[in-house]
Write a protein that holds these residues in place. Structure first.
Motif: not given
Length: 256
Positions: A178-190, A216-221, A237-246
């Motif tokens: 519905s929103k034309g999304i190209e990237f999904v970032m999933v955080s597992l930090s919690g 799809c990328i995974i962050v917060g591992i 996969t990335f350590v945190d959301a900052h690295q994932g967004l970069k």
């Protein structure tokens, strides 16, 4: 098979009294004949709802007394072979999980049933149960945040299992369409737990998004989670959301 007896200074009663659950023993006719120490203490709060003074008054009572339809309950009991589990409501004021296990004789080959051990676990008030369910619903309501151009993020908090995953996937797919999304970032930090079933759900989410042309990328591992998570096939996969967004911003720049 080794059928060693308990040490002479430890009795079966000692063992049952040391268990931190409500244990009730009933005879073959469903008469309550014994409560362990934990049950004697915790059932004191339930006794008044049955016009009893304390938990000691449960001794000698028939289990029929506690059921609206004793005949139905007796039918259930008569069909128990190895055990029976259920969730029960006590006087519309308490909720508990009940496990009934037949006590079988080992003195003959037929192993006839001589009584029943009833365990009442997680006895909570209706109000506490309602609050617990509200917290669970709140926990399952994972917010979807728009954090960048054509990019959304979801932070998973608390327990994550197959049921929650299967509920989440169609919601994320609908948002992407519905929103034309190209990237999904999933955080597992919690996330508090992780097993093979969760790994499969994340892989399924990734594969479904890929069919839509969404990455799809995974962050917060966290380190302790990395040990259990192992390898997620073809998922960045990335350590945190900052690295994932970069990473996402760089991919978008390369497309330009």
């Amino acid at each position: 098979m080794n059928n060693r007896l308990l040490p002479i200074n430890i009795t079966g009663t000692d063992a049952l009294n040391s268990i931190g659950e409500n244990i009730i023993i009933a005879d073959i006719n469903y008469n309550i004949i014994w409560l362990n120490a934990y049950a004697r203490k915790s059932l004191n709060s339930i006794a008044p709802w049955y016009d009893l003074s304390n938990s000691d008054d449960f001794i000698g009572m028939n289990m029929d007394f506690f059921h609206k339809e004793p005949s139905h309950q007796r039918q259930v009991m008569s069909e128990i072979k190895n055990g029976h589990k259920a969730r029960i409501n006590i006087k519309n004021n308490f909720i508990a999980d009940i496990v009934i296990t037949p006590i079988k004789s080992i003195r003959n080959q037929n192993q006839e049933i001589e009584g029943y051990m009833v365990m009442l676990m997680d006895v909570t008030s209706e109000a506490d149960e309602a609050r617990r369910l509200e917290d669970k619903v709140s926990e399952l309501s994972t917010p979807i945040l728009h954090i960048w151009d054509n990019t959304i993020a979801l932070t998973l908090v608390g327990e994550f299992d197959v049921v929650r995953g299967e509920t989440l996937i169609p919601i994320v797919l609908e948002e992407c369409i519905s929103k034309g999304i190209e990237f999904v970032m999933v955080s597992l930090s919690g996330i508090g737990n992780f097993d093979d079933s969760v790994r499969q759900i994340l892989q399924k989410l990734h594969d479904c998004l890929r069919l839509l042309g969404v990455q799809c990328i995974i962050v917060g591992i966290k380190p302790e989670l990395a040990v259990r998570i192992g390898t997620l096939g073809n998922i960045a996969t990335f350590v945190d959301a900052h690295q994932g967004l970069k990473h996402i911003m760089k991919l978008q720049e390369n497309r330009s």
